[in-house]
Enzyme design. Structure first.
Site, mmCIF file in Angstrom:
data_model
loop_
_atom_site.group_PDB
_atom_site.id
_atom_site.type_symbol
_atom_site.label_atom_id
_atom_site.label_comp_id
_atom_site.label_asym_id
_atom_site.label_seq_id
_atom_site.Cartn_x
_atom_site.Cartn_y
_atom_site.Cartn_z
ATOM 1 N N LEU A 21 12.857 -1.377 64.770
ATOM 2 C CA LEU A 21 13.954 -0.523 65.202
ATOM 3 C C LEU A 21 13.746 -0.198 66.671
ATOM 4 C CD1 LEU A 21 14.192 2.077 62.271
ATOM 5 C CD2 LEU A 21 15.655 0.071 62.641
ATOM 6 N N ASP A 22 14.841 -0.060 67.413
ATOM 7 C CA ASP A 22 14.727 0.386 68.798
ATOM 8 C C ASP A 22 13.977 1.720 68.851
ATOM 9 O OD1 ASP A 22 16.224 -1.784 69.564
ATOM 10 O OD2 ASP A 22 18.070 -0.663 69.885
ATOM 11 N N MET A 23 13.296 1.948 69.937
ATOM 12 C CA MET A 23 12.561 3.192 70.109
ATOM 13 C C MET A 23 13.456 4.411 69.884
ATOM 14 S SD MET A 23 10.439 4.405 73.489
ATOM 15 C CE MET A 23 9.613 5.996 73.594
ATOM 16 N N THR A 74 16.111 4.667 68.056
ATOM 17 C CA THR A 74 16.745 4.697 66.737
ATOM 18 C C THR A 74 15.776 5.261 65.706
ATOM 19 O OG1 THR A 74 18.035 2.734 67.309
ATOM 20 C CG2 THR A 74 17.875 3.279 64.976
ATOM 21 N N ARG A 97 24.601 -1.173 69.313
ATOM 22 C CA ARG A 97 24.898 -0.417 70.533
ATOM 23 C C ARG A 97 25.854 -1.194 71.445
ATOM 24 N NH1 ARG A 97 18.742 1.449 72.013
ATOM 25 N NH2 ARG A 97 19.772 2.771 73.562
#
Length: 235
Positions: A69-71, A73, A181
């Protein structure tokens, strides 16, 4: 598909490391609720070594990353226990046999401004190819000529907590970096708090990126049982 039942070593609500909630654990796999602002894996530089995978490995040395997961998120993240299970779970992701659902709050009234199904609860599709924005790496852009095929299903589930915002559910069909996003920005509805893709005034509308991995579902590679995990967002 039913939510996975507790196991003998089920650790719901306990910490696998500082700030990490363990949602599920058995001898094959682990599921965690990653907080926003924490890396999934180590980054470059000494200041980017703290991450979910390293915190988990302090308690489960055999834990290996399957997806990220993105940082910014938050939400559900799956890890394998051992290399064989990592390969098995990775195949599920590669074959699109893992069902993922996210919740986001976006700028504007998306259900009014975008073509959507007539019947409540049905899904619409964003089908826009994504490519690396090479001059501004690691950002991504919509590139109809050179981009990779990228699809996201979405539906409105009501108004967001902020004025002139929409709460949406998102299901990525493909798994491109920053896909959710970038797709929402391309439609003119960036996610509130998005420091990468939203204009300054939309960034300022939330203290964090309002994007959360709320559901994971798949078939357990060893037990053959349908597994489903849900985790409500904190926004």
């Amino acid at each position: 598909m039913q939510t996975a039942p507790p196991q003998n070593n089920y650790l719901a609500g306990h910490a696998a490391g500082e700030g990490i909630e363990t949602v599920y654990a058995d001898d094959s796999l682990l599921v965690f609720n990653k907080p926003a602002g924490l890396l999934s894996v180590p980054g470059r530089g000494e200041d980017k070594q703290d991450c979910l995978s390293r915190r988990v490995q302090q308690h489960h040395p055999d834990a290996l990353v399957v997806h990220r997961l993105d940082m910014a998120t938050s939400g559900l993240m799956l890890m394998a226990r051992g290399a064989e299970m990592q390969r098995a779970l990775s195949r599920l992701f590669e074959n699109r046999e893992v069902h993922k659902r996210y919740v986001a709050v976006v700028d504007g009234l998306m259900h009014e401004n975008q073509p959507a199904p007539q019947n409540p609860g049905e899904w619409a599709l964003i089908d826009l190819p994504i490519a690396v924005d090479w001059p501004r790496r690691p950002l991504r852009i919509i590139d109809r000529e050179h981009g990779k095929p990228s699809q996201t299903r979405w539906r409105s589930v009501g108004s967001g907590n902020a004025a002139n915002s929409t709460r949406v559910e998102l299901e990525p069909v493909t798994g491109r970096s920053h896909q959710l996003r970038v797709h929402l920005q391309a439609l003119g509805h960036p996610i509130l708090g998005d420091q990468l893709y939203a204009p300054a005034e939309v960034q300022a509308r939330a203290p964090r990126l309002l994007l959360h991995a709320a559901m994971l579902a798949f078939s357990h590679p060893e037990k053959g049982r349908a597994m489903r995990f849900a985790c409500e967002p904190g926004f």
